[in-house]
Design a protein around this motif. Structure first.
Motif, PDB file in Angstrom:
ATOM      1  N   LEU A 162       0.822  -1.205   0.000  1.00  0.00           N
ATOM      2  CA  LEU A 162       0.000   0.000   0.000  1.00  0.00           C
ATOM      3  C   LEU A 162       0.859   1.260   0.000  1.00  0.00           C
ATOM      4  N   HIS A 163       0.561   2.148  -0.943  1.00  0.00           N
ATOM      5  CA  HIS A 163       1.226   3.443  -1.044  1.00  0.00           C
ATOM      6  C   HIS A 163       0.825   4.315   0.140  1.00  0.00           C
ATOM      7  N   VAL A 164       1.793   5.040   0.700  1.00  0.00           N
ATOM      8  CA  VAL A 164       1.559   5.906   1.855  1.00  0.00           C
ATOM      9  C   VAL A 164       1.693   7.364   1.419  1.00  0.00           C
ATOM     10  N   LYS A 165       0.715   8.185   1.795  1.00  0.00           N
ATOM     11  CA  LYS A 165       0.818   9.622   1.531  1.00  0.00           C
ATOM     12  C   LYS A 165       1.897  10.225   2.420  1.00  0.00           C
ATOM     13  N   GLU A 166       2.417  11.374   2.026  1.00  0.00           N
ATOM     14  CA  GLU A 166       3.563  11.937   2.728  1.00  0.00           C
ATOM     15  C   GLU A 166       3.194  12.839   3.901  1.00  0.00           C
ATOM     16  N   ASP A 167       1.908  13.098   4.117  1.00  0.00           N
ATOM     17  CA  ASP A 167       1.548  13.950   5.250  1.00  0.00           C
ATOM     18  C   ASP A 167       0.846  13.159   6.349  1.00  0.00           C
ATOM     19  N   HIS A 168      -0.340  12.656   6.068  1.00  0.00           N
ATOM     20  CA  HIS A 168      -1.107  11.902   7.061  1.00  0.00           C
ATOM     21  C   HIS A 168      -1.989  10.919   6.313  1.00  0.00           C
ATOM     22  N   ASP A 169      -2.098   9.714   6.829  1.00  0.00           N
ATOM     23  CA  ASP A 169      -2.870   8.694   6.142  1.00  0.00           C
ATOM     24  C   ASP A 169      -3.412   7.716   7.164  1.00  0.00           C
ATOM     25  N   SER A 170      -4.209   6.763   6.687  1.00  0.00           N
ATOM     26  CA  SER A 170      -4.758   5.699   7.523  1.00  0.00           C
ATOM     27  C   SER A 170      -4.766   4.420   6.711  1.00  0.00           C
ATOM     28  N   LEU A 171      -4.866   3.299   7.392  1.00  0.00           N
ATOM     29  CA  LEU A 171      -4.946   2.032   6.672  1.00  0.00           C
ATOM     30  C   LEU A 171      -6.153   2.033   5.750  1.00  0.00           C
ATOM     31  N   GLU A 172      -7.280   2.529   6.253  1.00  0.00           N
ATOM     32  CA  GLU A 172      -8.484   2.579   5.435  1.00  0.00           C
ATOM     33  C   GLU A 172      -8.261   3.442   4.187  1.00  0.00           C
ATOM     34  N   GLY A 173      -7.566   4.578   4.365  1.00  0.00           N
ATOM     35  CA  GLY A 173      -7.286   5.446   3.231  1.00  0.00           C
ATOM     36  C   GLY A 173      -6.343   4.804   2.234  1.00  0.00           C
ATOM     37  N   CYS A 174      -5.356   4.070   2.742  1.00  0.00           N
ATOM     38  CA  CYS A 174      -4.402   3.379   1.856  1.00  0.00           C
ATOM     39  C   CYS A 174      -5.105   2.315   1.018  1.00  0.00           C
ATOM     40  N   ILE A 175      -6.008   1.560   1.645  1.00  0.00           N
ATOM     41  CA  ILE A 175      -6.746   0.519   0.918  1.00  0.00           C
ATOM     42  C   ILE A 175      -7.657   1.147  -0.127  1.00  0.00           C
ATOM     43  N   SER A 176      -8.335   2.229   0.240  1.00  0.00           N
ATOM     44  CA  SER A 176      -9.210   2.917  -0.705  1.00  0.00           C
ATOM     45  C   SER A 176      -8.425   3.422  -1.912  1.00  0.00           C
ATOM     46  N   SER A 177      -7.225   3.971  -1.655  1.00  0.00           N
ATOM     47  CA  SER A 177      -6.381   4.461  -2.752  1.00  0.00           C
ATOM     48  C   SER A 177      -5.936   3.320  -3.649  1.00  0.00           C
ATOM     49  N   PHE A 178      -5.637   2.175  -3.052  1.00  0.00           N
ATOM     50  CA  PHE A 178      -5.217   0.997  -3.810  1.00  0.00           C
ATOM     51  C   PHE A 178      -6.305   0.559  -4.791  1.00  0.00           C
ATOM     52  N   LEU A 179      -7.570   0.723  -4.393  1.00  0.00           N
ATOM     53  CA  LEU A 179      -8.688   0.254  -5.206  1.00  0.00           C
ATOM     54  C   LEU A 179      -9.251   1.334  -6.147  1.00  0.00           C
ATOM     55  N   GLU A 180      -8.731   2.541  -6.041  1.00  0.00           N
ATOM     56  CA  GLU A 180      -9.214   3.616  -6.908  1.00  0.00           C
ATOM     57  C   GLU A 180      -8.709   3.435  -8.338  1.00  0.00           C
ATOM     58  N   ASP A 181      -9.538   3.820  -9.313  1.00  0.00           N
ATOM     59  CA  ASP A 181      -9.108   3.812 -10.708  1.00  0.00           C
ATOM     60  C   ASP A 181      -8.011   4.863 -10.905  1.00  0.00           C
ATOM     61  N   GLN A 182      -7.059   4.538 -11.785  1.00  0.00           N
ATOM     62  CA  GLN A 182      -5.970   5.461 -12.093  1.00  0.00           C
ATOM     63  C   GLN A 182      -5.885   5.684 -13.599  1.00  0.00           C
ATOM     64  N   GLU A 183      -5.654   6.929 -13.980  1.00  0.00           N
ATOM     65  CA  GLU A 183      -5.439   7.226 -15.393  1.00  0.00           C
ATOM     66  C   GLU A 183      -3.944   7.195 -15.678  1.00  0.00           C
ATOM     67  N   LEU A 184      -3.584   6.492 -16.734  1.00  0.00           N
ATOM     68  CA  LEU A 184      -2.182   6.342 -17.117  1.00  0.00           C
ATOM     69  C   LEU A 184      -1.955   7.117 -18.414  1.00  0.00           C
ATOM     70  N   ARG A 185      -1.161   8.176 -18.316  1.00  0.00           N
ATOM     71  CA  ARG A 185      -0.894   9.020 -19.481  1.00  0.00           C
ATOM     72  C   ARG A 185       0.598   9.283 -19.613  1.00  0.00           C
TER      73      ARG A 185
END
Length: 339
Positions: A162-185
């Motif tokens: 799980l990717h960690v944000k550089e300021d403040h994060d939570s396990l729940e937030g990390c999991i949500s980010s992992f499952l979010e769609d990402q645009e690749l450009r």
């Protein structure tokens, strides 16, 4: 600080049952492996599967990781040969290129141990059961943003990175980010077979299955312009959480499990920087549910509030790996230990 310990262990007594949570001496920079052994010892499902393995056909002095792991986990819970078994396991890893006298990354060593068990056990079915304990199966969808064609691929992970944000994060937030769609450009564009070239895409991940043991790797080391730095930012994590509440819309239509609750039972902690450091473990005792801190040969009782100090930012040691068990209760029969 660590007064009152006999033979570097903490003793629990209940009726005629005695269980000792044993410390492990630091031998040639072995704190990383020591910490992982404490978490593996707390994973009774793994010990039970290793005990089922008939290893009689494996030479006692062979560099067979599952054999030596089976021995050291048994020794940590019931007899005086712990130190011998511990050294045998360390030398076994060394012969398998996980070298002594070197700093190691805990997640990399953890995955190496699981891979060695898959490769070196002659009981393939049992080896697969061990792998399935940790297997997170995912379905990746890659949609071309120019022609809308979709490519689908299934894969699995033994540790949820799980990717960690550089300021403040939570396990729940990390999991949500992992499952979010990402645009690749740009340079991240992927090849589209229908267009015949690299095109902008949208990538999404869906969960196919969740494991009995969920190992979470918080990616606290970041490569920035060729330099690796550690993120000591605050990342909170709960003792218990419901995966279905975090991953709404993140499950594949083929997902068939009906249990989503996970309970924390071990935390791997890293103190230090990118080129140096020290590992310790917080482990929840199976019977009493009491938390203990294992720092090599020293073990002491701690509170949940002390475990929470590993969130980061204000304290030196930060949580690096989290071990969760599926199910709201500590299930399974109590083990029998010799006195």
């Amino acid at each position: 600080m660590f007064s009152g310990f006999s033979r570097f262990c903490y003793t629990f007594t209940r009726r005629d049952l005695q269980y000792e949570m044993r410390g492990l001496s630091n031998y040639q920079l072995s704190c990383c492996v020591n910490t992982l052994l404490q978490t593996l010892s707390a994973t009774w499902e793994l010990s039970a599967l290793l005990e089922k393995w008939d290893s009689a056909g494996v030479r006692a002095d062979s560099p067979n990781v599952p054999l030596q792991l089976k021995r050291v986990l048994a020794a940590m819970t019931r007899d005086h040969t712990q130190n011998i078994a511990h050294l045998d396991f360390l030398h076994c890893l060394d012969r398998n290129c996980v070298r002594l006298c070197m700093q190691h990354d805990a997640d990399e060593v953890f995955l190496s141990i699981l891979n060695f068990m898959q490769q070196q056990m002659d009981d393939r079915e049992l080896a697969q059961e061990i792998q399935n304990l940790y297997k997170v199966s995912v379905e990746t969808h890659l949609q071309c943003l120019e022609c809308s064609s979709v490519q689908t691929q299934t894969s699995f992970q033994l540790s949820l990175h799980l990717h960690v944000k550089e300021d403040h994060d939570s396990l729940e937030g990390c999991i949500s980010s992992f499952l979010e769609d990402q645009e690749l450009r740009g340079r991240n564009c992927c090849f589209c077979a229908q267009c015949g070239s690299k095109t902008p895409s949208r990538r999404g991940v869906k969960l196919l299955s969740l494991p009995r043991i969920l190992c979470v790797h918080l990616k606290r080391f970041r490569n920035s312009r060729g330099d690796i730095r550690k993120l000591d930012c605050r990342v909170t994590f709960p003792e218990t959480f419901d995966f279905s509440e975090i991953a709404r819309g993140g499950f594949s239509t083929d997902f068939a499990q009906d249990e989503y609750t996970y309970t924390l039972y071990a935390v791997v902690v890293h103190s230090g920087g990118t080129m140096w450091g020290h590992y310790t473990a917080y482990v929840r005792h199976r019977g009493s549910q009491q938390w203990y801190h294992a720092d090599d040969s020293h073990v002491q009782k701690v509170s949940w509030e002390q475990v929470q100090r590993t969130y980061g930012k204000y304290y030196g040691g930060t949580a690096y790996m989290l071990m969760y068990r599926r199910g709201s209760k500590q299930e399974g029969p109590q083990p029998e230990f010799s006195g």
